[in-house]
Design an enzyme around this catalytic site. Structure first.
Site, short mmCIF file in Angstrom:
data_model
loop_
_atom_site.label_atom_id
_atom_site.label_comp_id
_atom_site.label_asym_id
_atom_site.label_seq_id
_atom_site.Cartn_x
_atom_site.Cartn_y
_atom_site.Cartn_z
N LYS A 1 0.26 2.41 2.59
CA LYS A 1 -0.87 2.06 1.15
C LYS A 1 -0.48 2.21 0.17
O LYS A 1 -1.39 2.19 -1.20
CB LYS A 1 -2.26 1.63 1.82
CG LYS A 1 -2.79 0.78 2.87
CD LYS A 1 -4.62 0.76 3.14
CE LYS A 1 -4.71 0.41 4.64
NZ LYS A 1 -3.68 -0.69 4.85
N CYS A 2 1.31 2.96 -0.03
CA CYS A 2 1.64 3.44 -1.02
C CYS A 2 2.85 2.85 -1.24
O CYS A 2 2.74 1.98 -1.16
CB CYS A 2 2.26 5.06 -0.66
SG CYS A 2 2.86 5.84 -2.03
N GLY A 3 2.48 2.43 -3.42
CA GLY A 3 3.65 2.30 -3.61
C GLY A 3 5.17 1.98 -3.13
O GLY A 3 6.36 1.45 -3.22
N PHE A 4 4.78 3.48 -2.80
CA PHE A 4 6.42 3.97 -2.28
C PHE A 4 7.02 3.78 -0.60
O PHE A 4 7.87 3.99 0.18
CB PHE A 4 6.77 5.24 -2.67
CG PHE A 4 6.96 5.61 -3.74
CD1 PHE A 4 7.48 5.61 -4.45
CD2 PHE A 4 5.93 6.58 -4.31
CE1 PHE A 4 8.23 6.13 -5.94
CE2 PHE A 4 5.77 6.91 -5.70
CZ PHE A 4 6.92 6.53 -6.28
N THR A 5 5.78 2.41 0.13
CA THR A 5 5.70 2.71 1.37
C THR A 5 6.92 1.99 2.00
O THR A 5 7.62 1.75 2.82
CB THR A 5 4.32 2.04 1.94
OG1 THR A 5 3.65 2.75 1.71
CG2 THR A 5 4.22 1.41 3.31
#
Length: 161
Positions: free
Chosen positions: A35-39
């Site tokens: 659930k990360c912007g880098f996912t």
């Protein structure tokens, strides 16, 4: 001298894995989160894995929930999410801590060998990456914002050594 291949970790199903099995391979270790912007980097990591797995490189994903609670699910959910959304086939491991007193010994080693900016060992966010040479020594540390595609040249260089 300690190498990255001197450690053990549990895979996403909880089964123990001796990292010595990766001796002779170029290994990219990544602390991941769903659930990360880098996912979306999962897609690029899988592309790198597919591109180089037959040449002797492997990507190892270590989910971590230490950054803004961005990996709250259990291992079964993490594995299903990665497979369904990004087609991940590279090895995933059980959730680990990468910082603090409970940090997994592999990450303690990686951080000591390749500290970040200004010598700070702490991992600052999800998708920090460590590239490991065939002999288990740590070649380079990459920031979360570094895309997997940007590491291809380094992977090719290490595969040729």
């Amino acid at each position: 001298m300690t190498s990255a291949f001197d450690f053990k970790a549990n895979d996403i199903t909880g089964a123990p894995v001796d990292l010595a099995q990766y001796k002779g391979k170029v290994v990219l270790v990544v602390n991941t989160a769903s659930k990360c912007g880098f996912t979306p980097q999962y897609k690029g990591l899988e592309q790198v894995y597919q591109q180089f797995k037959d040449q002797g490189a492997v990507v190892l994903g270590f989910p971590c929930n230490q950054f803004a609670g961005q990996e709250p699910e259990g291992e079964a959910e993490i594995g299903a999410f990665c497979e369904k959304n990004f087609g991940v086939t590279f090895p995933l491991f059980s959730k680990v801590d990468v910082n603090g007193s409970g940090a997994h010994p592999l990450f303690q080693h990686l951080k000591k060998e390749k500290p970040g900016l200004m010598g700070i060992e702490m991992i600052k966010w999800n998708f920090t990456k460590f590239l490991i040479k065939k002999d288990g020594s740590v070649y380079k540390r990459y920031a979360p914002s570094t895309t997997p595609a940007e590491m291809v040249g380094d992977i090719e260089k290490l595969l040729a050594e």
